[in-house]
Design a protein around this motif. Structure first.
Motif, PDB file in Angstrom:
ATOM      1  N   SER A   1       0.847  -1.178   0.000  1.00 36.28           N
ATOM      2  CA  SER A   1       0.000   0.000   0.000  1.00 36.28           C
ATOM      3  C   SER A   1       0.889   1.237   0.000  1.00 36.28           C
ATOM      4  O   SER A   1       1.163   1.806  -1.050  1.00 36.28           O
ATOM      5  CB  SER A   1      -0.960  -0.015   1.192  1.00 36.28           C
TER       6      SER A   1
ATOM      7  N   THR B   1      -1.970  -2.263  -3.792  1.00 37.73           N
ATOM      8  CA  THR B   1      -3.349  -2.051  -3.357  1.00 37.73           C
ATOM      9  C   THR B   1      -3.398  -0.795  -2.497  1.00 37.73           C
ATOM     10  O   THR B   1      -3.521  -0.856  -1.284  1.00 37.73           O
ATOM     11  CB  THR B   1      -3.864  -3.288  -2.593  1.00 37.73           C
TER      12      THR B   1
ATOM     13  N   LYS C   1      -7.640  -3.249  -1.898  1.00 34.52           N
ATOM     14  CA  LYS C   1      -7.325  -4.262  -0.884  1.00 34.52           C
ATOM     15  C   LYS C   1      -8.428  -5.317  -0.810  1.00 34.52           C
ATOM     16  O   LYS C   1      -8.160  -6.511  -0.706  1.00 34.52           O
ATOM     17  CB  LYS C   1      -7.121  -3.606   0.489  1.00 34.52           C
TER      18      LYS C   1
ATOM     19  N   ASN D   1      -8.517   1.261  -0.360  1.00 35.84           N
ATOM     20  CA  ASN D   1      -9.207   0.216   0.397  1.00 35.84           C
ATOM     21  C   ASN D   1      -9.951  -0.729  -0.533  1.00 35.84           C
ATOM     22  O   ASN D   1      -9.971  -1.937  -0.308  1.00 35.84           O
ATOM     23  CB  ASN D   1     -10.162   0.831   1.422  1.00 35.84           C
TER      24      ASN D   1
ATOM     25  N   MET E   1      -3.671  -8.760   4.228  1.00 37.15           N
ATOM     26  CA  MET E   1      -3.001  -8.469   2.957  1.00 37.15           C
ATOM     27  C   MET E   1      -1.984  -9.550   2.617  1.00 37.15           C
ATOM     28  O   MET E   1      -1.945 -10.048   1.487  1.00 37.15           O
ATOM     29  CB  MET E   1      -2.309  -7.106   3.017  1.00 37.15           C
TER      30      MET E   1
ATOM     31  N   THR F   1       1.437  -1.614   4.989  1.00 37.88           N
ATOM     32  CA  THR F   1       0.391  -0.601   4.971  1.00 37.88           C
ATOM     33  C   THR F   1       0.752   0.430   6.024  1.00 37.88           C
ATOM     34  O   THR F   1       1.082   0.072   7.153  1.00 37.88           O
ATOM     35  CB  THR F   1      -1.012  -1.210   5.192  1.00 37.88           C
TER      36      THR F   1
ATOM     37  N   SER G   1       3.620  -7.946   3.271  1.00 36.23           N
ATOM     38  CA  SER G   1       2.688  -6.852   3.051  1.00 36.23           C
ATOM     39  C   SER G   1       3.099  -5.645   3.870  1.00 36.23           C
ATOM     40  O   SER G   1       3.727  -5.785   4.932  1.00 36.23           O
ATOM     41  CB  SER G   1       1.265  -7.263   3.431  1.00 36.23           C
TER      42      SER G   1
END
Length: 156
Positions: free
Chosen positions: A23, A49, A55, A52, A80, A97, A95
């Motif tokens: 992200s 992604t 995702k 949202n 994720m 974010t 992942s």
């Protein structure tokens, strides 16, 4: 600091392909890995992604998890990573974010990044507060930390 080439070498030695779900880094982890010649034998795919909706659609993140915890959270990082693993032929997925900045809130300050690692051995998450280093520096630190996490899990 672990380099992308080292991560790829470890993955090759283990016979494991890597996937990324990104992200706040917008594909920089995948970019770092694929900057290395010959990476196609150890890097399977990357998911960027940023929204949202992405995702949810691309990784199968549950809307109720987003509502309960927000996008910058360990539960989302876990979903994720698990989603990237399930939607690829990889044996390990990382992942990220977070809030690269500028900005942030009291509860989710600039520089906070949540990481997830998923493999056959389960899912590990952690949060790192890099601080308000500036957008480029937070994203660079996130890529470096993600590579470290991949190397640690691949060596386990």
């Amino acid at each position: 600091m672990t380099t992308a080439a080292e991560v790829l070498d470890i993955a090759r030695a283990r016979g494991v392909m890597i996937a990324t779900a990104e992200s706040c880094t917008g594909g920089l982890i995948a970019g770092r890995l694929t900057d290395t010649p010959g990476s196609s034998d150890a890097f399977e795919r990357g998911f960027v992604t940023y929204s949202n909706l992405a995702k949810i659609e691309m990784l199968g993140i549950r809307p109720e998890t987003l509502e309960a915890h927000g996008a910058v959270s360990e539960p989302i990082a876990a979903e994720m990573a698990a989603g990237a693993l399930a939607r690829s032929k990889a044996g390990i997925a990382v992942s990220v974010t977070g809030v690269a900045g500028p900005g942030g809130t009291e509860h989710k300050p600039e520089g906070r990044v949540c990481f997830g690692i998923a493999s056959a051995f389960g899912i590990h998450t952690e949060t790192v507060d890099f601080g308000a280093l500036g957008r480029a520096q937070v994203r660079a630190a996130t890529v470096d930390h993600a590579l470290e996490l991949l190397a640690e899990r691949l060596r386990a």
